[in-house]
Write a protein that holds these residues in place. Structure first.
Motif, PDB file in Angstrom:
ATOM      1  N   ARG A 190      51.186  47.459  29.713  1.00 54.51           N
ATOM      2  CA  ARG A 190      52.378  48.316  30.095  1.00 54.51           C
ATOM      3  C   ARG A 190      52.606  48.331  31.642  1.00 54.51           C
ATOM      4  O   ARG A 190      53.740  48.163  32.052  1.00 54.51           O
ATOM      5  CB  ARG A 190      52.301  49.906  29.682  1.00 54.51           C
ATOM      6  N   ARG A 191      51.887  48.390  32.636  1.00 58.36           N
ATOM      7  CA  ARG A 191      51.917  48.567  33.803  1.00 58.36           C
ATOM      8  C   ARG A 191      52.657  47.060  34.410  1.00 58.36           C
ATOM      9  O   ARG A 191      53.281  47.109  35.181  1.00 58.36           O
ATOM     10  CB  ARG A 191      50.813  48.632  34.805  1.00 58.36           C
ATOM     11  N   MET A 192      52.159  45.979  33.809  1.00 60.66           N
ATOM     12  CA  MET A 192      52.588  44.637  34.312  1.00 60.66           C
ATOM     13  C   MET A 192      54.314  44.280  33.775  1.00 60.66           C
ATOM     14  O   MET A 192      54.755  43.808  34.546  1.00 60.66           O
ATOM     15  CB  MET A 192      51.693  43.484  33.706  1.00 60.66           C
ATOM     16  N   GLN A 193      54.413  45.158  32.660  1.00 56.01           N
ATOM     17  CA  GLN A 193      55.909  44.856  32.241  1.00 56.01           C
ATOM     18  C   GLN A 193      56.739  45.737  33.187  1.00 56.01           C
ATOM     19  O   GLN A 193      57.809  45.261  33.354  1.00 56.01           O
ATOM     20  CB  GLN A 193      55.896  45.503  30.727  1.00 56.01           C
ATOM     21  N   ARG A 194      56.459  46.745  33.371  1.00 60.15           N
ATOM     22  CA  ARG A 194      56.855  47.833  34.276  1.00 60.15           C
ATOM     23  C   ARG A 194      57.484  47.122  35.501  1.00 60.15           C
ATOM     24  O   ARG A 194      58.279  47.238  36.040  1.00 60.15           O
ATOM     25  CB  ARG A 194      56.246  49.061  34.737  1.00 60.15           C
ATOM     26  N   GLY A 210      45.273  44.677  37.752  1.00 63.37           N
ATOM     27  CA  GLY A 210      43.914  44.576  37.491  1.00 63.37           C
ATOM     28  C   GLY A 210      43.016  45.334  38.646  1.00 63.37           C
ATOM     29  O   GLY A 210      41.879  46.239  38.389  1.00 63.37           O
ATOM     30  N   ALA A 211      43.644  45.319  39.772  1.00 66.71           N
ATOM     31  CA  ALA A 211      42.681  46.028  41.042  1.00 66.71           C
ATOM     32  C   ALA A 211      43.001  47.705  40.870  1.00 66.71           C
ATOM     33  O   ALA A 211      41.968  48.205  41.069  1.00 66.71           O
ATOM     34  CB  ALA A 211      43.213  45.433  42.310  1.00 66.71           C
ATOM     35  N   ASP A 271      42.270  41.177  33.152  1.00 64.83           N
ATOM     36  CA  ASP A 271      40.948  41.812  33.152  1.00 64.83           C
ATOM     37  C   ASP A 271      39.875  41.205  34.027  1.00 64.83           C
ATOM     38  O   ASP A 271      39.136  41.781  34.534  1.00 64.83           O
ATOM     39  CB  ASP A 271      40.702  41.359  31.676  1.00 64.83           C
ATOM     40  N   ALA A 272      39.904  39.872  34.392  1.00 67.31           N
ATOM     41  CA  ALA A 272      39.207  39.248  35.485  1.00 67.31           C
ATOM     42  C   ALA A 272      39.237  40.107  36.808  1.00 67.31           C
ATOM     43  O   ALA A 272      38.184  40.353  37.346  1.00 67.31           O
ATOM     44  CB  ALA A 272      39.452  37.884  35.403  1.00 67.31           C
ATOM     45  N   VAL A 273      40.365  40.301  37.014  1.00 66.59           N
ATOM     46  CA  VAL A 273      40.760  40.959  38.383  1.00 66.59           C
ATOM     47  C   VAL A 273      40.060  42.463  38.195  1.00 66.59           C
ATOM     48  O   VAL A 273      39.283  42.987  39.066  1.00 66.59           O
ATOM     49  CB  VAL A 273      42.191  41.208  38.532  1.00 66.59           C
ATOM     50  N   VAL A 279      37.801  40.753  48.113  1.00 68.43           N
ATOM     51  CA  VAL A 279      38.009  39.934  47.056  1.00 68.43           C
ATOM     52  C   VAL A 279      39.466  39.200  47.186  1.00 68.43           C
ATOM     53  O   VAL A 279      40.383  39.787  47.795  1.00 68.43           O
ATOM     54  CB  VAL A 279      38.349  41.062  46.073  1.00 68.43           C
ATOM     55  N   GLU A 280      39.501  37.981  46.912  1.00 69.98           N
ATOM     56  CA  GLU A 280      40.591  36.900  46.913  1.00 69.98           C
ATOM     57  C   GLU A 280      41.034  36.796  45.579  1.00 69.98           C
ATOM     58  O   GLU A 280      40.091  36.007  44.631  1.00 69.98           O
ATOM     59  CB  GLU A 280      40.190  35.843  47.618  1.00 69.98           C
ATOM     60  N   THR A 281      42.259  37.100  45.315  1.00 69.38           N
ATOM     61  CA  THR A 281      42.826  36.569  43.959  1.00 69.38           C
ATOM     62  C   THR A 281      43.745  35.541  44.085  1.00 69.38           C
ATOM     63  O   THR A 281      44.617  35.477  44.994  1.00 69.38           O
ATOM     64  CB  THR A 281      43.879  37.788  43.275  1.00 69.38           C
ATOM     65  N   LYS A 282      43.567  34.510  43.392  1.00 72.62           N
ATOM     66  CA  LYS A 282      44.664  33.240  43.374  1.00 72.62           C
ATOM     67  C   LYS A 282      45.521  33.442  42.479  1.00 72.62           C
ATOM     68  O   LYS A 282      45.457  33.499  41.276  1.00 72.62           O
ATOM     69  CB  LYS A 282      43.710  32.018  42.871  1.00 72.62           C
ATOM     70  N   THR A 283      46.655  33.952  43.028  1.00 75.59           N
ATOM     71  CA  THR A 283      47.976  33.897  42.407  1.00 75.59           C
ATOM     72  C   THR A 283      49.221  33.303  42.923  1.00 75.59           C
ATOM     73  O   THR A 283      49.017  32.510  43.651  1.00 75.59           O
ATOM     74  CB  THR A 283      48.018  35.495  42.350  1.00 75.59           C
TER      75      THR A 283
END
Length: 331
Positions: free
Chosen positions: A14-18, A51-52, A212-214, A234-238
């Motif tokens: 839901r939050r990602m869709q928002r 995720g964070a 989920d991984a984040v 923490v480094e996210t590859k995005t």
């Protein structure tokens, strides 16, 4: 237990869709001239922010970046005041004075963002110091991009947090570019996470397209910070789909087919498929998407119908006492 897991998973979706639908709508009305100034969108990076933030409590602190809409939404902020702020309306989260790059929502612990790269790092470190001095078990999460890791404020913040073992999580959203400069052209190391070693700080690299991984990785850092273990990097590859700022023309950057390659790992598409694998009905997922569309449409209608700030409010929240507007400038 399964219901609780599914509820949490659906909240992440839901939050990602928002974020995605808010950004799509913001880009459209910016192109039509309804949003003044620059607009930096977060589409493509949703899993990193959500995720964070899902690893935090509501009373934990969060500081975002100039790519600022995604972070407060990921933390749970309401859409109406955020959209109103983009349109410069008095009902905006900053009363119409902040605009796209200066959003904050203290009700969910979002301390705000600014247009200055790296400027949120001292704020996040200061919030963490305040928590430690008051004996609170809150933590502070700071988002920044790969470009910010070349700023002095980043190194100073990392060093101070490490020396004083402050409860802060430094989260680098490495989307590969600082405006139009590729990360490899500005960093002497392959991964930003390598730089944590200089501060005797633990670090981790995680797939920023996997919400989920984040969450799992950031939750480890949060637990460490909350129990007195100090900071983590923490480094996210995005990846961001749009240019540095939308509707402003390309800034010396031709990414070729890179965007199409990353879209094949779109965080929303990946997570929808995972939800279905977990046995969640398609109809329920579709309903979330429709509800989100209605929520974004409602936020836009609210923003459009809201008034602009009055001229006399120009200095409110800037100085302790309201300054009078000079007579010759008054409307």
């Amino acid at each position: 237990m399964t219901d609780r897991v599914n509820d949490r998973s659906l909240e992440k979706y839901r939050r990602m869709q928002r974020i995605r639908q808010f950004e799509d709508q913001a880009e459209a009305i910016h192109a039509a001239g309804e949003i003044p100034g620059a607009l930096h969108t977060y589409a493509g990076q949703e899993a990193s922010g959500v995720g964070a933030c899902m690893a935090l409590r509501t009373d934990d602190y969060m500081v975002g970046t100039h790519r600022s809409h995604g972070h407060p939404i990921a933390k749970g902020a309401k859409l109406r005041p955020l959209m109103a702020e983009l349109l410069g309306k008095a009902t905006g989260i900053c009363k119409g004075k902040g605009g796209s790059m200066h959003l904050s929502d203290f009700s969910v612990g979002s301390l705000g963002e600014t247009s200055i790269v790296g400027s949120g790092i001292p704020v996040a470190v200061g919030a963490a110091l305040g928590c430690k001095m008051q004996g609170l078990d809150r933590v502070s999460l700071c988002f920044f991009g790969d470009g910010a890791t070349n700023e002095g404020a980043w190194h100073e913040g990392m060093n101070l947090a490490a020396v004083w073992k402050l409860p802060v999580i430094f989260l680098c959203e490495n989307n590969g570019y600082a405006v139009s400069t590729p990360a490899h052209a500005a960093l002497p190391v392959k991964d930003v996470a390598e730089r944590a070693a200089a501060y005797a700080m633990p670090s981790a690299i995680v797939d920023g397209q996997d919400v989920d991984a984040v969450e799992i990785e950031v939750a480890k850092a949060v637990e460490r910070a909350r129990t007195g273990g100090g900071p983590t990097l923490v480094e996210t590859k995005t990846y961001r789909y749009a240019d540095h700022a939308v509707n402003m023309g390309r800034i010396l950057l031709d990414r070729g087919d890179e965007v199409d390659v990353w879209r094949k790992r779109d965080p929303l598409t990946l997570y929808r498929a995972r939800l279905i694998e977990r046995g969640i009905d398609d109809a329920l997922i579709d309903a979330i998407e429709r509800e989100t569309a209605d929520e974004v449409a409602d936020a836009l209608a609210f923003a459009r119908s809201s008034p602009y700030p009055e001229q006399a409010e120009a200095f409110d929240d800037v100085l302790v006492d309201r300054l009078p507007i000079p007579t010759h400038l008054a409307a």
